[in-house]
Scaffold this motif. Structure first.
Motif, PDB file in Angstrom:
ATOM      1  N   VAL A  39       0.874  -1.175   0.000  1.00 55.33           N
ATOM      2  CA  VAL A  39       0.000   0.000   0.000  1.00 55.33           C
ATOM      3  C   VAL A  39       0.910   1.222   0.000  1.00 55.33           C
ATOM      4  CG1 VAL A  39      -1.776   1.278   1.216  1.00 55.33           C
ATOM      5  CG2 VAL A  39      -1.819  -1.224   1.240  1.00 55.33           C
ATOM      6  N   ASP A  40       0.759   2.072  -1.019  1.00 50.46           N
ATOM      7  CA  ASP A  40       1.611   3.248  -1.160  1.00 50.46           C
ATOM      8  C   ASP A  40       0.791   4.509  -0.879  1.00 50.46           C
ATOM      9  OD1 ASP A  40       3.592   1.477  -2.013  1.00 50.46           O
ATOM     10  OD2 ASP A  40       3.040   1.709  -4.121  1.00 50.46           O
ATOM     11  N   VAL A  41       1.241   5.308   0.079  1.00 50.66           N
ATOM     12  CA  VAL A  41       0.568   6.548   0.461  1.00 50.66           C
ATOM     13  C   VAL A  41       1.540   7.701   0.231  1.00 50.66           C
ATOM     14  CG1 VAL A  41      -0.590   7.809   2.288  1.00 50.66           C
ATOM     15  CG2 VAL A  41      -0.757   5.308   2.212  1.00 50.66           C
ATOM     16  N   ASN A  42       1.122   8.692  -0.569  1.00 48.83           N
ATOM     17  CA  ASN A  42       2.013   9.801  -0.919  1.00 48.83           C
ATOM     18  C   ASN A  42       1.294  11.146  -0.843  1.00 48.83           C
ATOM     19  OD1 ASN A  42       3.261   7.359  -2.300  1.00 48.83           O
ATOM     20  ND2 ASN A  42       4.835   8.897  -2.672  1.00 48.83           N
ATOM     21  N   GLY A  43       2.056  12.166  -0.557  1.00 47.19           N
ATOM     22  CA  GLY A  43       1.556  13.534  -0.600  1.00 47.19           C
ATOM     23  C   GLY A  43       2.647  14.453  -1.095  1.00 47.19           C
ATOM     24  N   GLY A  44       2.244  15.619  -1.655  1.00 49.13           N
ATOM     25  CA  GLY A  44       3.268  16.511  -2.146  1.00 49.13           C
ATOM     26  C   GLY A  44       2.704  17.712  -2.874  1.00 49.13           C
ATOM     27  N   VAL A  45       3.433  18.163  -3.872  1.00 46.93           N
ATOM     28  CA  VAL A  45       3.089  19.372  -4.608  1.00 46.93           C
ATOM     29  C   VAL A  45       2.729  19.026  -6.040  1.00 46.93           C
ATOM     30  CG1 VAL A  45       4.560  20.804  -3.169  1.00 46.93           C
ATOM     31  CG2 VAL A  45       5.494  19.776  -5.255  1.00 46.93           C
ATOM     32  N   ASN A  46       2.027  19.954  -6.705  1.00 44.78           N
ATOM     33  CA  ASN A  46       1.681  19.767  -8.109  1.00 44.78           C
ATOM     34  C   ASN A  46       1.956  21.051  -8.871  1.00 44.78           C
ATOM     35  OD1 ASN A  46      -0.636  21.537  -7.818  1.00 44.78           O
ATOM     36  ND2 ASN A  46      -1.686  19.819  -6.843  1.00 44.78           N
ATOM     37  N   LYS A  47       2.013  20.909 -10.164  1.00 42.25           N
ATOM     38  CA  LYS A  47       2.201  22.068 -11.041  1.00 42.25           C
ATOM     39  C   LYS A  47       1.510  21.763 -12.362  1.00 42.25           C
ATOM     40  CE  LYS A  47       3.829  25.796 -13.050  1.00 42.25           C
ATOM     41  NZ  LYS A  47       3.241  27.131 -12.777  1.00 42.25           N
ATOM     42  N   ALA A  48       0.560  22.628 -12.747  1.00 40.18           N
ATOM     43  CA  ALA A  48      -0.159  22.449 -14.006  1.00 40.18           C
ATOM     44  C   ALA A  48       0.452  23.345 -15.072  1.00 40.18           C
ATOM     45  CB  ALA A  48      -1.629  22.773 -13.837  1.00 40.18           C
ATOM     46  N   ALA A  49       0.706  22.784 -16.235  1.00 42.65           N
ATOM     47  CA  ALA A  49       1.135  23.569 -17.391  1.00 42.65           C
ATOM     48  C   ALA A  49      -0.102  23.957 -18.186  1.00 42.65           C
ATOM     49  CB  ALA A  49       2.122  22.756 -18.224  1.00 42.65           C
ATOM     50  N   ASN A  50       0.063  24.326 -19.433  1.00 45.96           N
ATOM     51  CA  ASN A  50      -1.088  24.695 -20.255  1.00 45.96           C
ATOM     52  C   ASN A  50      -2.181  23.628 -20.181  1.00 45.96           C
ATOM     53  OD1 ASN A  50       0.031  27.092 -21.136  1.00 45.96           O
ATOM     54  ND2 ASN A  50       1.097  26.106 -22.839  1.00 45.96           N
ATOM     55  N   PRO A  51      -3.462  24.033 -20.291  1.00 44.94           N
ATOM     56  CA  PRO A  51      -3.930  25.380 -20.669  1.00 44.94           C
ATOM     57  C   PRO A  51      -4.295  26.246 -19.455  1.00 44.94           C
ATOM     58  CG  PRO A  51      -5.730  23.839 -20.841  1.00 44.94           C
ATOM     59  CD  PRO A  51      -4.551  23.034 -20.382  1.00 44.94           C
ATOM     60  N   MET A  52      -3.944  27.515 -19.528  1.00 50.53           N
ATOM     61  CA  MET A  52      -4.345  28.510 -18.539  1.00 50.53           C
ATOM     62  C   MET A  52      -4.922  29.710 -19.290  1.00 50.53           C
ATOM     63  SD  MET A  52      -3.505  27.304 -15.489  1.00 50.53           S
ATOM     64  CE  MET A  52      -3.334  28.718 -14.413  1.00 50.53           C
ATOM     65  N   SER A  53      -5.887  30.376 -18.672  1.00 52.56           N
ATOM     66  CA  SER A  53      -6.450  31.592 -19.277  1.00 52.56           C
ATOM     67  C   SER A  53      -5.421  32.707 -19.242  1.00 52.56           C
ATOM     68  CB  SER A  53      -7.714  32.028 -18.521  1.00 52.56           C
ATOM     69  OG  SER A  53      -8.701  31.028 -18.579  1.00 52.56           O
ATOM     70  N   GLN A  54      -5.608  33.677 -20.114  1.00 51.62           N
ATOM     71  CA  GLN A  54      -4.690  34.807 -20.187  1.00 51.62           C
ATOM     72  C   GLN A  54      -4.630  35.534 -18.840  1.00 51.62           C
ATOM     73  OE1 GLN A  54      -2.912  35.519 -22.903  1.00 51.62           O
ATOM     74  NE2 GLN A  54      -1.834  37.208 -21.883  1.00 51.62           N
ATOM     75  N   GLY A  55      -3.421  35.671 -18.309  1.00 49.91           N
ATOM     76  CA  GLY A  55      -3.233  36.403 -17.070  1.00 49.91           C
ATOM     77  C   GLY A  55      -3.304  35.541 -15.821  1.00 49.91           C
ATOM     78  N   TYR A  56      -3.638  34.260 -15.949  1.00 45.74           N
ATOM     79  CA  TYR A  56      -3.734  33.370 -14.792  1.00 45.74           C
ATOM     80  C   TYR A  56      -2.425  32.586 -14.632  1.00 45.74           C
ATOM     81  CZ  TYR A  56      -8.733  34.164 -14.123  1.00 45.74           C
ATOM     82  OH  TYR A  56      -9.955  34.717 -13.850  1.00 45.74           O
ATOM     83  N   HIS A  57      -2.011  32.419 -13.362  1.00 45.07           N
ATOM     84  CA  HIS A  57      -0.744  31.733 -13.074  1.00 45.07           C
ATOM     85  C   HIS A  57      -0.909  30.846 -11.845  1.00 45.07           C
ATOM     86  CE1 HIS A  57       1.292  34.426 -15.903  1.00 45.07           C
ATOM     87  NE2 HIS A  57       0.615  35.426 -15.329  1.00 45.07           N
ATOM     88  N   MET A  58      -0.031  29.816 -11.768  1.00 47.09           N
ATOM     89  CA  MET A  58       0.000  28.936 -10.598  1.00 47.09           C
ATOM     90  C   MET A  58       1.365  29.008  -9.944  1.00 47.09           C
ATOM     91  SD  MET A  58      -1.843  25.325 -11.514  1.00 47.09           S
ATOM     92  CE  MET A  58      -1.206  24.712  -9.956  1.00 47.09           C
TER      93      MET A  58
END
Length: 414
Positions: free
Chosen positions: A32-51
């Motif tokens: 059983v593998d349990v994980n947590g962490g961070v994410n990062k989404a690339a395109n598509p994003m609306s104009q002017g929106y950032h992560m």
């Protein structure tokens, strides 16, 4: 990266069932593998929106089953929260992504034999397919996505029941109709793999089962050195084969087709001082007998030839006899000249290496070339019947020493 991991999934799904390392009951297979962490989404994003580059929050739970110590499958679910970077209050958003996926796993540590230098560190490669749903307050329901996942993870074994794991996974999405911030997204009417979500996680693997170790860490007690010794012993047994029973092993025998019982030198060659093609020992015996006895001896010699003790041998993929076969050919020539009423089947063979149809033709060419040698030596061609018997499967095709014995032309006297 795709070129590296696409074969990995195919191997995991098709080769894992048949590949076996270690006994089926020697190691635990479930974790059983349990994980947590961070994410990062690339395109598509609306104009002017950032992560944020290290956006929280990601969590996943998986159940992994190893078919053997090298390959397995994992079913897991994941949950992501995607937020804006906070720099612009007018561009705030919060999206959620829930997914489920099936991935093939390769235990790269066992494949690359990490056990030769560590029993604590391991590497797992994985890839697979899945589905997920993107939701946001800006639209009702959810945007359903198809996923293709590839990733690489490292492990550190705390004990035989627990390991720390760190993983990086890239998810390529298709059929996405909303941007990550929730706006409509349909620039071309059809979406391909133009959307990506990255996960960087750390977590724990809990190993289940009654055995001491899990497949991630199990190493067969039979060492590579012992397997090498067994292989060499098997090869030595083959090396000690003595096809013509002259006391000289085949791999040292320059003439592996001498007549059984006649004297040979240290290299297995028949002693024939007058170079007439007949072993001195046999020639002396024949000459010492009267005509009746000679007839009986001739019958015995015929039986020896028909029994396969006089052959013509060939090198690999060659249709002309090798140099060591001269005595066998000379012996047959002398017998046929001394017995003009005798006819012979000239039968060619090949080993099992290569195409069967090609080997059939090769065996026929070998027989034809031996016939031509006999004809050139004065034997009437009408007394010789050509036969190509193709592959001789009576020896192990994995032994080069055994294969040289069946690359031959043999004779049946009539």
């Amino acid at each position: 990266m795709k070129k590296i991991f696409l074969p990995l999934l195919l191997v995991s799904l098709t080769g894992a069932v048949s590949a076996q390392e270690g006994g089926a009951n020697d190691f635990n297979k479930w974790s059983v593998d349990v994980n947590g962490g961070v994410n990062k989404a690339a395109n598509p994003m609306s104009q002017g929106y950032h992560m944020n580059a290290n956006n929280l929050f990601h969590a996943d739970l998986g159940f992994r089953y190893m078919f053997n110590t090298k390959f397995g499958l994992k079913l897991h679910g994941s949950y992501d929260v995607l937020n804006d970077d906070g720099d612009n209050p007018d561009r705030e958003f919060k999206s959620e992504v829930i997914g489920i996926a099936l991935q093939g796993y390769a235990n790269l540590g066992r494949i690359m034999e990490f056990e030769t230098w560590t029993d604590r560190i391991n590497v797992l490669g994985h890839l697979g397919v899945g589905v997920s749903q993107l939701s946001n307050d800006q639209f009702d329901g959810g945007d359903r996505l198809g996923n293709f996942l590839i990733g690489l993870g490292a492990q550190y074994r705390i004990s035989n029941r627990i390991a720390i794991n760190a993983d990086f996974t890239m998810i390529n999405n298709f059929s996405q109709h909303r941007t990550w911030d929730g706006a409509e997204y349909n620039p071309m009417g059809e979406q391909g793999f133009d959307s990506t979500l990255y996960h960087a996680t750390i977590g724990l693997s809990f190993y289940l089962g009654k055995h001491e170790k899990h497949a991630d860490w199990y190493v067969d007690e039979k060492s590579d050195e012992l397997e090498d010794i067994e292989s060499r012993l098997g090869e030595m047994e083959t090396l000690m084969n003595d096809t013509d029973k002259d006391g000289v092993p085949d791999y040292l025998d320059a003439e592996p087709n001498t007549i059984t019982g006649v004297a040979v030198d240290s290299k297995g060659r028949t002693i024939d001082r007058n170079n007439n093609g007949v072993p001195d020992e046999l020639e002396s015996y024949i000459e010492a007998k009267n005509t009746e006895v000679k007839s009986s001896v001739a019958s015995d010699i015929k039986d020896l030839i028909n029994g396969g003790y006089v052959n013509v041998y060939f090198d690999f993929n060659k249709d002309m006899p090798n140099a060591q076969s001269v005595n066998g050919i000379n012996f047959l020539i002398k017998y046929l000249k001394d017995n003009p009423s005798v006819n012979a089947d000239v039968i060619g063979y090949a080993d099992e290496i290569g195409n069967t149809e090609y080997n059939q033709a090769l065996s026929a060419r070998r027989a034809e070339n031996v016939k031509q040698i006999l004809v050139d030596a004065g034997i009437n061609g009408s007394r010789l019947n050509i036969m190509g018997n193709g592959e001789d499967t009576s020896v192990s095709k994995d032994s080069k020493y055994a294969r040289q014995v069946v690359r031959r032309v043999t004779f049946i006297l009539k």
